[in-house]
Design a protein around this motif. Structure first.
Motif, mmCIF file in Angstrom:
data_model
loop_
_atom_site.group_PDB
_atom_site.id
_atom_site.type_symbol
_atom_site.label_atom_id
_atom_site.label_comp_id
_atom_site.label_asym_id
_atom_site.label_seq_id
_atom_site.Cartn_x
_atom_site.Cartn_y
_atom_site.Cartn_z
ATOM 1 N N THR A 58 -2.489 -4.884 9.003
ATOM 2 C CA THR A 58 -2.605 -5.810 7.876
ATOM 3 C C THR A 58 -2.985 -5.055 6.612
ATOM 4 O OG1 THR A 58 -3.269 -7.615 9.348
ATOM 5 C CG2 THR A 58 -3.770 -7.871 7.011
ATOM 6 N N LEU A 59 -3.898 -4.110 6.737
ATOM 7 C CA LEU A 59 -4.284 -3.285 5.584
ATOM 8 C C LEU A 59 -3.081 -2.521 5.039
ATOM 9 C CD1 LEU A 59 -7.702 -1.752 6.761
ATOM 10 C CD2 LEU A 59 -7.354 -3.371 4.890
ATOM 11 N N PHE A 60 -2.306 -1.946 5.954
ATOM 12 C CA PHE A 60 -1.156 -1.141 5.554
ATOM 13 C C PHE A 60 -0.153 -1.973 4.761
ATOM 14 C CE2 PHE A 60 3.179 0.303 6.365
ATOM 15 C CZ PHE A 60 3.115 1.630 5.972
ATOM 16 N N PHE A 61 0.262 -3.111 5.320
ATOM 17 C CA PHE A 61 1.294 -3.907 4.664
ATOM 18 C C PHE A 61 0.768 -4.633 3.431
ATOM 19 C CE2 PHE A 61 3.524 -3.330 8.722
ATOM 20 C CZ PHE A 61 4.768 -2.976 8.236
ATOM 21 N N SER A 62 -0.514 -4.901 3.380
ATOM 22 C CA SER A 62 -1.082 -5.487 2.167
ATOM 23 C C SER A 62 -0.990 -4.504 1.003
ATOM 24 C CB SER A 62 -2.537 -5.893 2.398
ATOM 25 O OG SER A 62 -2.626 -6.904 3.381
ATOM 26 N N LYS A 63 -1.281 -3.238 1.274
ATOM 27 C CA LYS A 63 -1.155 -2.212 0.238
ATOM 28 C C LYS A 63 0.298 -2.028 -0.171
ATOM 29 C CE LYS A 63 -5.265 -0.799 -0.775
ATOM 30 N NZ LYS A 63 -5.758 -0.846 -2.176
ATOM 31 N N TYR A 64 1.187 -2.108 0.811
ATOM 32 C CA TYR A 64 2.609 -1.921 0.517
ATOM 33 C C TYR A 64 3.138 -3.064 -0.357
ATOM 34 C CZ TYR A 64 7.628 -1.369 1.273
ATOM 35 O OH TYR A 64 8.981 -1.214 1.082
ATOM 36 N N VAL A 65 2.827 -4.291 0.023
ATOM 37 C CA VAL A 65 3.275 -5.451 -0.763
ATOM 38 C C VAL A 65 2.628 -5.440 -2.144
ATOM 39 C CG1 VAL A 65 3.277 -7.981 -0.874
ATOM 40 C CG2 VAL A 65 3.740 -6.832 1.288
ATOM 41 N N GLY A 66 1.375 -4.982 -2.214
ATOM 42 C CA GLY A 66 0.705 -4.883 -3.512
ATOM 43 C C GLY A 66 1.440 -3.964 -4.460
ATOM 44 N N ALA A 67 2.018 -2.887 -3.933
ATOM 45 C CA ALA A 67 2.793 -1.970 -4.775
ATOM 46 C C ALA A 67 4.065 -2.643 -5.282
ATOM 47 C CB ALA A 67 3.143 -0.707 -3.993
ATOM 48 N N LEU A 68 4.673 -3.504 -4.467
ATOM 49 C CA LEU A 68 5.884 -4.210 -4.897
ATOM 50 C C LEU A 68 5.602 -5.144 -6.078
ATOM 51 C CD1 LEU A 68 7.575 -5.171 -1.499
ATOM 52 C CD2 LEU A 68 7.839 -3.079 -2.843
ATOM 53 N N LEU A 69 4.341 -5.595 -6.193
ATOM 54 C CA LEU A 69 3.983 -6.463 -7.310
ATOM 55 C C LEU A 69 4.194 -5.756 -8.647
ATOM 56 C CD1 LEU A 69 0.703 -8.130 -5.977
ATOM 57 C CD2 LEU A 69 2.958 -9.174 -6.189
ATOM 58 N N PHE A 70 4.043 -4.435 -8.638
ATOM 59 C CA PHE A 70 4.248 -3.650 -9.869
ATOM 60 C C PHE A 70 5.649 -3.900 -10.415
ATOM 61 C CE2 PHE A 70 5.555 -0.027 -12.318
ATOM 62 C CZ PHE A 70 4.413 0.397 -12.993
ATOM 63 N N VAL A 71 6.633 -3.794 -9.549
ATOM 64 C CA VAL A 71 8.029 -3.972 -9.978
ATOM 65 C C VAL A 71 8.310 -5.426 -10.305
ATOM 66 C CG1 VAL A 71 10.436 -3.655 -9.296
ATOM 67 C CG2 VAL A 71 8.719 -2.009 -8.573
ATOM 68 N N ILE A 72 7.800 -6.343 -9.498
ATOM 69 C CA ILE A 72 8.056 -7.764 -9.729
ATOM 70 C C ILE A 72 7.547 -8.196 -11.100
ATOM 71 C CG2 ILE A 72 7.468 -10.085 -8.946
ATOM 72 C CD1 ILE A 72 7.443 -8.979 -6.082
ATOM 73 N N LEU A 73 6.358 -7.744 -11.475
ATOM 74 C CA LEU A 73 5.796 -8.106 -12.784
ATOM 75 C C LEU A 73 6.606 -7.495 -13.914
ATOM 76 C CD1 LEU A 73 1.968 -7.745 -12.041
ATOM 77 C CD2 LEU A 73 3.239 -9.859 -12.427
#
Length: 323
Positions: A116-131
């Motif tokens: 969960t920690l791993f994929f939370s960090k990964y999805v958090g990085a995708l927020l950079f591009v989405i924003l």
């Protein structure tokens, strides 16, 4: 949710996030500065005027030209290359910083699984591009209404498509960063895979166009043409097999042409756009057929398969490592 919010705060704290956001806004404003007049079109809010009988206010080619610039130059160059590159540089340190001594101890002490920690960090990085892309598309959405007179929500397909392209390459960056904890090695590996994927796609595209010509060359016999086409078709099949498991960054962005709405119809014609821009005939071009040579399911599905393998290996290393 707490981990995602924390990732977003870390991204906002990075100077490069705001620099990229400002550059994206500037690029969107430059797009907004393109307008039309009875004699042609203008740029930089009328500072530069170009006379064109086909591309002018009231012309059926005005919307095609405006959306063509968005699809071919804004999405094809800025969003899929510069914006993604800046996002990779900004997000590459996320996992090495998270895994450093003194940082990862507290999250691991919580009742949350490592996966969960791993994929939370990964999805958090995708927020950079989405924003970044989301803000860009909002400005473009307003620009199209102002310049062309239509609301075109189909341009927001750029948000998931650019995010997908970023995720393909970022999965490689995550694997190398988790394995080596080196930001530089992770960025270099991502750039190498990105370049190889782009080069392979362009090679396969050229072989496809050579093996599916629109006409016959003068002074070449039918037998010679048949032999040449057979050789090209053979090499094209080899290139297709070689690219089967590689991320298809360029082709993913080309999916935008199939989804964008132009003149009330879904689908963007590269041939028509180039015909309006350079005055060439549509039938002289084989570009549209080459762009749509592979299905959307194959392009995105095979690329997500590559990403799944990269993330699976990275997650395995992350979860089994001693901290």
């Amino acid at each position: 949710m707490t981990l995602l919010v924390d990732s977003l705060r870390l991204l906002r704290a990075r100077v490069l996030f705001w620099i990229t956001l400002a550059i994206s806004a500037l690029a969107a404003v430059l797009y907004l500065s393109i307008g039309f007049n009875p004699e042609g079109f203008s740029m930089l809010f009328g500072a530069v005027n170009v006379k064109n009988e086909m591309i002018r206010s009231g012309s059926e080619y005005a919307e095609l030209f405006y959306l063509g610039i968005f699809s071919k130059f804004v999405v094809g160059l800025w969003l899929s290359w510069v914006a993604v590159g800046l996002a990779l540089i900004s997000c590459a340190p996320i996992f090495p910083d998270f895994m450093s001594e003194g940082s990862i101890g507290i999250p691991l002490s919580k009742p949350v699984s490592r996966l969960t920690l791993f994929f939370s960090k990964y999805v958090g990085a995708l927020l950079f591009v989405i924003l970044q892309v989301g803000l860009f598309c909002v400005i473009v959405f307003i620009a199209i209404r102002w310049r062309v007179g239509t609301w075109n929500p189909s341009i927001f397909w750029a948000v998931p498509l650019v995010t997908l392209v970023f995720s393909y390459i970022y999965s490689v960056v995550v694997l190398i960063s988790v394995w080596t904890r080196s930001v530089l090695a992770a960025i270099l590996a991502g750039v190498v895979i990105w370049f190889v994927a782009w080069l392979g796609q362009k090679g396969e595209e050229m072989l496809y166009m050579f093996s599916h010509p629109t006409g016959v060359m003068a002074d070449v016999t039918a037998e010679q043409q048949q032999d040449a086409l057979a050789d090209m078709e053979k090499w094209h099949k080899v290139s297709v097999a070689g690219m089967a498991f590689m991320p298809k960054t360029g082709e993913t962005m080309n999916v935008m042409d199939r989804l964008i709405v132009v003149g009330g119809k879904t689908g963007f014609s590269n041939s028509s756009f180039l015909a309006a821009l350079f005055g060439q005939k549509d039938e002289d071009m084989n570009l549209d057929k080459a762009m749509a040579r592979n299905s959307t399911f194959y392009v995105i599905g095979s690329s997500l398969g590559f990403e799944a393998v990269m993330l699976g290996l990275a997650a395995l290393i992350f979860c089994r490592r001693d901290y």
